[in-house]
Each structure stands twice: as structure tokens, then as C-alpha cells.
Design a protein around this motif. Structure first.
Motif, short mmCIF file in Angstrom:
data_model
loop_
_atom_site.label_atom_id
_atom_site.label_comp_id
_atom_site.label_asym_id
_atom_site.label_seq_id
_atom_site.Cartn_x
_atom_site.Cartn_y
_atom_site.Cartn_z
N GLU A 58 0.84 -1.21 0.00
CA GLU A 58 0.00 0.00 0.00
C GLU A 58 0.87 1.26 0.00
OE1 GLU A 58 -2.43 -0.51 3.48
OE2 GLU A 58 -3.46 -2.25 2.62
N ASN A 59 1.95 1.24 0.79
CA ASN A 59 2.83 2.41 0.90
C ASN A 59 3.55 2.74 -0.40
OD1 ASN A 59 2.13 2.71 3.57
ND2 ASN A 59 3.95 1.67 4.36
N ILE A 60 3.89 1.73 -1.18
CA ILE A 60 4.61 2.00 -2.43
C ILE A 60 3.72 1.87 -3.65
CG2 ILE A 60 6.89 1.46 -1.49
CD1 ILE A 60 6.73 -1.26 -2.81
N SER A 61 2.43 1.78 -3.41
CA SER A 61 1.41 1.81 -4.47
C SER A 61 1.54 0.71 -5.50
CB SER A 61 1.42 3.18 -5.16
OG SER A 61 1.12 4.19 -4.23
N ILE A 62 1.93 -0.49 -5.07
CA ILE A 62 1.88 -1.63 -5.98
C ILE A 62 0.45 -2.15 -5.94
CG2 ILE A 62 2.64 -3.99 -6.38
CD1 ILE A 62 5.38 -3.20 -5.54
N GLN A 63 -0.17 -2.22 -7.11
CA GLN A 63 -1.56 -2.64 -7.19
C GLN A 63 -1.70 -3.80 -8.16
OE1 GLN A 63 -3.53 0.97 -8.38
NE2 GLN A 63 -3.18 1.97 -6.42
N ASN A 64 -2.86 -4.39 -8.16
CA ASN A 64 -3.20 -5.47 -9.08
C ASN A 64 -2.19 -6.61 -9.04
OD1 ASN A 64 -4.95 -6.67 -10.91
ND2 ASN A 64 -3.72 -5.99 -12.63
N PHE A 65 -1.98 -7.15 -7.84
CA PHE A 65 -1.04 -8.24 -7.67
C PHE A 65 -1.70 -9.41 -6.95
CE2 PHE A 65 -0.64 -5.64 -3.89
CZ PHE A 65 -0.63 -6.56 -2.85
N LEU B 203 13.78 -1.91 0.89
CA LEU B 203 12.91 -1.16 1.80
C LEU B 203 13.39 -1.39 3.22
CD1 LEU B 203 9.55 -2.24 0.18
CD2 LEU B 203 10.79 -0.12 -0.23
N GLN B 204 13.48 -0.34 4.02
CA GLN B 204 13.99 -0.43 5.38
C GLN B 204 12.85 -0.53 6.39
OE1 GLN B 204 17.33 -0.56 6.05
NE2 GLN B 204 16.74 -1.06 8.12
N PHE B 205 12.98 -1.43 7.35
CA PHE B 205 12.04 -1.58 8.45
C PHE B 205 12.82 -1.47 9.75
CE2 PHE B 205 9.85 -3.83 5.09
CZ PHE B 205 8.56 -3.39 5.23
N LEU C 13 13.89 -6.18 9.67
CA LEU C 13 14.90 -5.15 9.48
C LEU C 13 15.02 -4.65 8.05
CD1 LEU C 13 17.66 -6.58 11.80
CD2 LEU C 13 15.97 -4.81 12.30
N GLY C 14 14.60 -5.42 7.09
CA GLY C 14 14.70 -4.96 5.72
C GLY C 14 14.09 -5.92 4.74
N ILE C 15 13.73 -5.40 3.60
CA ILE C 15 13.18 -6.21 2.51
C ILE C 15 13.81 -5.73 1.22
CG2 ILE C 15 11.13 -6.68 1.12
CD1 ILE C 15 9.49 -6.75 3.58
N ASP C 16 14.25 -6.65 0.40
CA ASP C 16 14.71 -6.31 -0.94
C ASP C 16 13.61 -6.69 -1.91
OD1 ASP C 16 17.17 -5.41 -0.18
OD2 ASP C 16 18.15 -7.33 -0.44
N PHE C 17 13.41 -5.86 -2.91
CA PHE C 17 12.37 -6.08 -3.91
C PHE C 17 13.03 -6.62 -5.17
CE2 PHE C 17 9.68 -4.33 -7.37
CZ PHE C 17 8.51 -4.98 -7.04
N PHE C 18 12.55 -7.72 -5.66
CA PHE C 18 13.08 -8.34 -6.86
C PHE C 18 11.95 -8.47 -7.88
CE2 PHE C 18 15.81 -9.60 -3.53
CZ PHE C 18 17.05 -9.86 -4.09
N GLU C 19 12.27 -8.47 -9.14
CA GLU C 19 11.24 -8.72 -10.13
C GLU C 19 11.81 -9.43 -11.34
OE1 GLU C 19 9.48 -5.31 -12.00
OE2 GLU C 19 11.28 -4.14 -11.66
N ASP C 20 10.93 -10.13 -12.02
CA ASP C 20 11.27 -10.82 -13.26
C ASP C 20 10.00 -10.87 -14.09
OD1 ASP C 20 12.35 -12.42 -15.26
OD2 ASP C 20 11.93 -14.26 -14.17
#
Length: 184
Positions: free
Chosen positions: A90-97, A159-161, A166-173
Motif C-alpha cells: 500500500e505504501n509504495i502503491s503496488i496494485q493489481n497483484f 525497503l527499510q524496516f 529489518l529490511g526487505i529487498d524487492f526483486f522482479e522478473d
């Protein structure tokens, strides 16, 4: 053979495979060498998730030997460990997933391409209804991280928590996206 879960027996087999691979059910050595799953689902929630968006399964004859769970945003409050991921979406506005709530392959069927097959089947089943598949991987699960990298995931953002996450890395393919929980 890759298909969607359609019977109660298949859902029960998913839960059996999940139970054998829970972090709490495997030794430290097994976690390191074979990986693990974190979330324990009930038959009720697994059924409701499947009714909303069918789970992808790999079968050897009548036996479920792998699964990729499908989880719509409607379930974001039902599995507490995944709630922060949905908040971040929600915070980074990723939708339709669609969320790939968990992926697991039976030990007897690993290193046979089933992990890749499950993801590919989920990608086909999800398109064009969803633009992305989101998941979260425990940073200590090197087997799962390696499998995600092997199917072509690339780091996109971090993304930092604070606190225990403590943290999340975002990956995509392409259609596929994954979150990797990482200690920073």
C-alpha cells in the motif's frame, strides 16, 4: 503435471507437505541444506484462499509433490506474519497483484525443475488478471533464495524496516515479483 488444486484431498496433501517442511519441524542442518516454509495454514484458510484464486500444484500421479499458494489481498489480515508486506504494498502503491503465499517442493522431487514449473504455471494462471506476483522469503532460507535467483529474479529496490523486520529487498522478473526479508 502442473494444475490448480480442485479437491479437498489435494488441499490436505498441501498441508501435509507444508507440515513436513515447517521451520519448526526441521533441524538446523536441514534448514540450511533443504530450506523450509514459515507459515502454517489451516484447512479452512487454505480452502478459502483456493476458492478466491486456485493454488498451483505439481503432481506425480495422484500425489501432490509441490505447491505455490495463491493469496489475494482479501486475506491480508488473516496471516499476521504477512501483514507488514501488504502494508508496504500500500505504501509504495503496488496494485493489481497476487501474493504467492508459499512455495514448496517435496524433498523427493527437488532439483527436477518443479520450482520453476510452479512459478511458470502461476504466471500463466495469473495473467492477465494480475500484473505481478508478490512473495516474501526469509533471509535465512538460502535454499529458497537460491531457487528464486535461479528462475531469474533481479534486485529492484530495498525497503527499510525497524524492529524484528529489518529490511526487505524487492526483486522482479517480468510478471513475477518477490520480497526477500533481509537483515541489514
Amino acid at each position: 503435471m502442473y494444475t490448480t488444486a480442485t479437491t479437498n484431498d489435494e488441499l490436505i496433501q498441501i498441508l501435509s507437505l507444508q507440515q513436513m517442511n515447517l521451520k519448526s519441524a526441521v533441524s538446523d542442518l536441514e534448514m540450511e541444506q533443504e530450506g523450509f516454509v514459515t507459515v502454517h495454514h489451516t484447512l479452512d484458510i487454505l480452502t478459502r484462499m483456493n476458492n478466491a484464486c486456485p493454488h498451483i500444484i505439481a503432481k506425480d500421479g495422484d500425489k501432490v509433490v509441490g505447491y505455490a499458494l495463491s493469496m489475494t489481498e482479501d486475506f491480508k489480515d488473516e496471516i499476521s506474519v504477512l501483514r507488514p508486506m501488504f502494508i508496504e504494498m500500500e505504501n509504495i502503491s503496488i496494485q493489481n497483484f497476487i501474493t504467492m503465499g508459499q512455495i514448496c517442493v517435496a524433498k523427493t522431487h527437488r532439483k527436477m525443475g518443479i520450482f520453476r514449473g510452479l512459478y511458470n504455471a502461476m504466471k500463466i494462471a495469473s495473467y492477465p488478471k494480475y500484473d505481478a506476483i508478490i512473495t516474501e522469503v526469509d533471509a535465512t532460507n538460502s535454499r529458497s533464495l537460491g531457487a528464486h535467483y535461479a528462475v531469474g529474479f533481479k534486485k529492484n529496490m530495498h525497503l527499510q524496516f525497524f524492529g524484528p523486520r529489518l529490511g526487505i529487498d524487492f526483486f522482479e522478473d517480468g510478471l513475477n515479483c518477490t520480497f526477500q526479508k533481509r537483515n541489514t
